[in-house]
Design a protein around this motif. Structure first.
Motif, PDB file in Angstrom:
ATOM      1  N   SER A  85       0.808  -1.180  -0.052  1.00 22.48           N
ATOM      2  CA  SER A  85      -0.150   0.016   0.054  1.00 22.48           C
ATOM      3  C   SER A  85       0.926   1.310  -0.024  1.00 22.48           C
ATOM      4  O   SER A  85       0.491   2.247  -0.706  1.00 22.48           O
ATOM      5  N   SER A  86       1.871   1.040   0.625  1.00 19.67           N
ATOM      6  CA  SER A  86       2.948   2.477   0.891  1.00 19.67           C
ATOM      7  C   SER A  86       4.480   2.133   0.672  1.00 19.67           C
ATOM      8  O   SER A  86       4.825   2.205   2.064  1.00 19.67           O
ATOM      9  N   PRO A  87       5.050   1.453  -0.203  1.00 20.12           N
ATOM     10  CA  PRO A  87       6.570   1.230   0.179  1.00 20.12           C
ATOM     11  C   PRO A  87       7.099   2.345   0.637  1.00 20.12           C
ATOM     12  O   PRO A  87       6.999   3.539   0.386  1.00 20.12           O
ATOM     13  N   LEU A  88       8.059   2.066   1.430  1.00 22.87           N
ATOM     14  CA  LEU A  88       8.778   2.932   2.233  1.00 22.87           C
ATOM     15  C   LEU A  88       9.663   3.944   1.526  1.00 22.87           C
ATOM     16  O   LEU A  88       9.557   5.204   1.640  1.00 22.87           O
ATOM     17  N   PRO A  89      10.343   3.301   0.361  1.00 20.48           N
ATOM     18  CA  PRO A  89      11.132   4.333  -0.186  1.00 20.48           C
ATOM     19  C   PRO A  89      10.173   5.482  -1.003  1.00 20.48           C
ATOM     20  O   PRO A  89      10.738   6.414  -1.522  1.00 20.48           O
ATOM     21  N   TRP A  90       9.027   4.856  -1.568  1.00 16.41           N
ATOM     22  CA  TRP A  90       8.397   5.670  -2.044  1.00 16.41           C
ATOM     23  C   TRP A  90       7.712   6.776  -1.207  1.00 16.41           C
ATOM     24  O   TRP A  90       7.565   8.077  -1.785  1.00 16.41           O
ATOM     25  N   VAL A  91       7.280   6.575  -0.135  1.00 16.90           N
ATOM     26  CA  VAL A  91       6.987   7.554   1.062  1.00 16.90           C
ATOM     27  C   VAL A  91       7.772   8.332   1.148  1.00 16.90           C
ATOM     28  O   VAL A  91       7.507   9.697   1.190  1.00 16.90           O
TER      29      VAL A  91
END
Length: 386
Positions: free
Chosen positions: A268-274
């Motif tokens: 739902s929310s990949p950490l690198p993308w966040v």
């Protein structure tokens, strides 16, 4: 996914035990896990529950147990959303009020009835008793209901953009409602409605609304889409808009979730993308504290029949019924599991103590706040982490 009860039997006993093996029903009863609900003396961190190698039994057993000493540990602002269709969130806001800076009940709609005439609907959902109880738990908490610009046509937006008088009327209506209802401001949701078009005009409108609210000592929070899409393209709200609005907006509720919403399973929310979404908006730290990094408290269930949202209660049902092996996705920093139902394979991504802790840690590292969507969807022990 089905499992069998292991048999640790001595070979000499096999002859007389041959007819006494457990049936599937008995095996399931033998693995029944009782949920504990009494408050804990220690937080989930101190109890050693924030781990990558988590077992389904530990989640089922512990998810209702949070530390009895409710005290905020995250230093940044925390905005929690509440929705009428997930009423458990109302209880969560009262219980964990000391950990919240502001609460945004999803109650209100702003409608344009005619040129220069605006109406805020949904006020029947305003629960004065509940608001009083939340404020009793935290005297400093700010009540900033979400206002959705609802039922607006493209022409409605164009007409308002082109009329300072209409913008004045709109802003004045919001001030009047806040004063009448006892709100501390509003959370505005309008940016995504135009699909990335008319961005300069939207900046002008939002700036005017926020300046009017602030002049009356009211808060102005803006919901914004992610700065980077799941395909790596620039989003509908970027650094230029952020820097123009940051001086007058009190908080930017950044929707850093719904990364994987199509038919293919994924986080739902990949950490690198966040992290990238935050840095694209605020490469330096001047206004970064106004970003409220979005943390989803719901999950997604992917199958060939489609994708369905998963709330906390349903997730616990899945764990109890299928007892899946829960796996850790190192790159995205999320847990997931799989199970079969009626011969259909399902893959479920649902937040965990570990995944939420890593996002809170990222917010602390970057110097942002947090926004929680939404408080009726998660597991009770998640709030130990704030």
């Amino acid at each position: 996914m089905k499992s069998t009860l292991p048999f640790l039997l001595h070979a000499s006993c096999l002859c007389w035990l041959a007819g006494a093996t457990l049936s599937k029903t008995d095996a399931r009863k033998a693995q029944t896990v009782e949920a504990q609900s009494s408050p804990a003396e220690l937080s989930v961190l101190d109890r050693g529950l924030v781990v990558a190698d988590v077992q389904w039994k530990d989640i089922v057993k512990e998810e209702k147990r949070y530390c009895a000493n409710v005290k905020k540990t995250f230093e940044g602002p925390v905005l929690g959303y509440i929705t009428p269709w997930n009423p458990h969130g109302y209880d969560i806001a009262k219980q964990f009020g000391p950990k919240l800076s502001s609460v945004s009940p999803v109650w209100l709609q702003l409608r344009r009835r005619a040129p220069g005439t605006f109406d805020v609907t949904g006020l029947h959902d305003n629960d004065a008793g509940w608001v009083k109880a939340v404020r009793k738990s935290n005297k400093k908490v700010r009540m900033v209901p979400r206002v959705l610009f609802d039922g607006w046509s493209y022409q409605d937006y164009v007409s308002v953009f082109g009329s300072e008088d209409e913008i004045e009327e709109l802003s004045g209506e919001l001030v009047d409602v806040a004063k009448t209802e006892g709100f501390n401001g509003f959370t505005l949701e309008l940016w995504s409605q135009l699909g990335g078009n008319k961005r300069k005009e939207l900046v002008h409108l939002v700036k005017h609304i926020c300046e009017t609210l602030k002049a009356k000592k009211l808060d102005c929070v803006l919901v914004i889409p992610p700065a980077v899409t799941s395909t790596g393209q620039p989003g509908m709200f970027g650094r230029e808009e952020f820097e123009e609005l940051a001086p007058v907006v009190d908080g930017f509720s950044l929707m850093t979730y719904d990364y994987s919403s199509g038919p293919r399973s994924g986080p739902s929310s990949p950490l690198p993308w966040v992290k990238d979404c935050v840095l694209q908006l605020a490469p330096n730290t001047q206004w970064r504290q106004k970003i409220l990094l979005g943390v989803n408290l719901y999950g997604l269930d992917f199958s060939s029949h489609g994708t369905e949202p998963v709330l906390g209660g349903r997730y616990i049902e899945i764990l109890r019924e299928h007892r899946p092996k829960i796996l850790w996705d190192e790159y995205s920093a999320e847990h997931y599991c799989s199970y079969k139902s009626s011969a259909v394979k399902h893959v479920v991504y649902y937040p965990s103590l570990k995944s939420i802790h890593m996002r809170i840690s990222l917010a602390a590292e970057l110097g942002t706040g947090i926004s929680l969507w939404e408080m009726g969807q998660g597991l009770d022990y998640f709030y130990d982490l704030l």
